[in-house]
Design an enzyme around this catalytic site. Structure first.
Site, mmCIF file in Angstrom:
data_model
loop_
_atom_site.group_PDB
_atom_site.id
_atom_site.type_symbol
_atom_site.label_atom_id
_atom_site.label_comp_id
_atom_site.label_asym_id
_atom_site.label_seq_id
_atom_site.Cartn_x
_atom_site.Cartn_y
_atom_site.Cartn_z
ATOM 1 N N ARG A 77 0.815 -1.209 0.000
ATOM 2 C CA ARG A 77 0.000 0.000 0.000
ATOM 3 C C ARG A 77 0.849 1.260 0.000
ATOM 4 O O ARG A 77 0.446 2.291 -0.542
ATOM 5 C CB ARG A 77 -0.935 0.018 1.215
ATOM 6 C CG ARG A 77 -2.031 -0.997 1.143
ATOM 7 C CD ARG A 77 -2.975 -0.948 2.341
ATOM 8 N NE ARG A 77 -4.034 -1.920 2.130
ATOM 9 C CZ ARG A 77 -5.133 -1.708 1.410
ATOM 10 N NH1 ARG A 77 -5.322 -0.546 0.859
ATOM 11 N NH2 ARG A 77 -6.028 -2.660 1.253
ATOM 12 N N ASP A 161 -10.337 2.914 -5.168
ATOM 13 C CA ASP A 161 -10.783 2.129 -4.018
ATOM 14 C C ASP A 161 -10.878 0.646 -4.371
ATOM 15 O O ASP A 161 -11.786 -0.047 -3.930
ATOM 16 C CB ASP A 161 -12.135 2.660 -3.538
ATOM 17 C CG ASP A 161 -12.516 2.138 -2.149
ATOM 18 O OD1 ASP A 161 -11.601 1.782 -1.389
ATOM 19 O OD2 ASP A 161 -13.716 2.092 -1.842
ATOM 20 N N CYS A 243 -10.682 22.067 16.210
ATOM 21 C CA CYS A 243 -11.995 21.438 15.981
ATOM 22 C C CYS A 243 -11.904 19.930 16.162
ATOM 23 O O CYS A 243 -10.967 19.287 15.690
ATOM 24 C CB CYS A 243 -12.491 21.765 14.576
ATOM 25 S SG CYS A 243 -14.080 21.002 14.164
ATOM 26 N N CYS A 266 -16.596 1.205 13.427
ATOM 27 C CA CYS A 266 -17.151 2.140 12.449
ATOM 28 C C CYS A 266 -18.438 1.607 11.822
ATOM 29 O O CYS A 266 -18.499 0.459 11.372
ATOM 30 C CB CYS A 266 -16.107 2.396 11.364
ATOM 31 S SG CYS A 266 -16.642 3.518 10.064
#
Length: 407
Positions: A77, A161, A243, A266
């Site tokens: 990767r 993807d 933030c 998730c």
């Protein structure tokens, strides 16, 4: 298969173009990309060595869950030339996916409101239209074809993807934006609602510098976007400041710290990648999210700048922007396969589709105070109580047991 032409043997184009020719080609690639519906394109080298330690740690910690392919490819990767020998540059592109008729002033409020309506079925925005893999890959192929027409055959391979590629790291190096604390790529001019795609090439094009200031940006499930991206060691959230809204609003606490997502928690992973039973402690937190989750993007201030796509492909189909849980739970397997032909949702199969919807219906039963409003939900679940799949039956029984449970 990803679109490709043999890249292991250097092409003539890789060695015959001079610097001026390469610079001219890079400029032309940006023009062609715009014409093909891409909002922004950048070019980067292939050095991702900075990402290797973070990626390995993420894998060692098991944050990839059941996605064994993440570990199987290991450091490929972070090493584009090992994945595709001969690669010297990566053309990184992003494509916006908000539907073209989106009300830019109201869309986030509408999406937030639907998540608070228990009986509604919430599908991640990116998955409501045509399968982005096909759309982006087709456009990348057209871009490669135009390059071929200009310089002759060259070595390339295109991805979106669909392979062991660190898309966010490459996009960041190519100047498309910076990695936000939710691990998705962010752009000052477009937020994060866009897909990423890449063309690995053997042509030494001039590169765009790593540019977290977005200077080149004239305008992404991210994947990544049904995707979950690991923290790969390049924490470039300068424009996120203090933030932390994405961390605070994540319904399951999957963003365990800035720049790190634990896929096992998730909702996108649980509803899409995970094949077994959804862990009981997480079911109530999923609410009515049945395919993916957009919360970290909806509440990100940068997405007030999100831009619509010029392509019609991402317009919602089958009322996936407004359907109820009961409506979708009634689909037979044949209806599921027929209606979702050409949709990214189809790949999870009818069984997991019902699993996800059963969890949503259970949460709706628990959160709906009106007994009359609960009746069609209960009837829908009872109709699936004897489903042939043990996975579906388990989630149906859990869902039925939620009625009367204190909120």
């Amino acid at each position: 298969m990803s679109p490709s032409r043999d890249i292991a043997t250097p092409s003539a184009a890789a060695s015959t173009l001079d610097q001026q020719g390469l610079a001219s080609l890079a400029m032309q690639i940006r023009v062609w990309a715009r014409e093909l519906g891409f909002a922004h394109v950048g070019i980067t080298d292939i050095d991702l060595s900075h990402a290797e330690a973070g990626l390995q740690q993420w894998l060692d910690d098991g944050c990839h869950g059941d996605m064994d392919y993440m570990a199987a490819h290991g450091m490929k990767r972070a090493r584009p030339a090992e994945l595709v020998p001969g690669t010297v540059r990566v053309i990184s592109a992003r494509m916006n996916y908000l539907p073209s008729d989106t009300d830019l002033a109201q869309w986030r409020k509408r999406e937030m409101a639907r998540a608070d309506m228990p009986g509604e079925a919430v599908v991640s925005i990116y998955a409501r239209g045509r399968d982005y893999h096909k759309v982006v890959r087709n456009r990348l192929q057209q871009l490669a074809d135009r390059i071929t027409q200009a310089i002759g055959p060259f070595g390339y391979r295109a991805f979106t993807d669909s392979a062991p590629v660190l898309e966010v790291e490459l996009a960041q190096k190519a100047g498309l934006g910076w990695r936000g604390k939710h691990t998705l790529l962010l752009s000052r001019d477009a937020g994060s609602l866009f897909f990423l795609g890449e063309i690995f090439v053997d042509v030494p094009l001039p590169v765009d510098g790593d540019d977290s200031d977005d200077r080149h940006d004239g305008h992404e499930d991210g994947s990544g976007h049904d995707g979950v991206h690991p923290n790969t060691g390049m924490d470039r959230g300068e424009h996120c400041g203090q933030c932390r809204r994405c961390l605070d609003v994540c319904p399951t606490g999957a963003i365990t710290e800035a720049f790190r997502v634990d896929a096992r928690l998730c909702v996108s992973y649980l509803t899409i990648e995970h094949k077994g039973a959804i862990p009981e402690p997480l079911r109530a937190r999923m609410g009515n999210r049945i395919y993916g989750c957009d919360d970290c993007q909806l509440y990100c201030p940068w997405n007030k700048f999100a831009q619509p796509s010029p392509l019609p492909d991402f317009a919602p189909r089958n009322k996936l922007d407004s359907a109820s849980l009961v409506e979708l739970f009634a689909w037979t397997e044949t209806e599921f396969m027929d209606r979702l032909a050409g949709s990214p949702i189809r790949r999870i199969g009818h069984e997991r589709w019902l699993r996800n919807l059963a969890v949503g219906l259970g949460n709706a039963l628990r959160e709906t105070p009106d007994a009359d409003a609960r009746l069609p939900m209960r009837d829908a679940l009872l109709a699936r109580r004897d489903h042939p799949s043990a996975l579906v039956r388990e989630h149906v029984e859990w869902a039925l047991a939620q009625e009367g449970v204190p909120v």
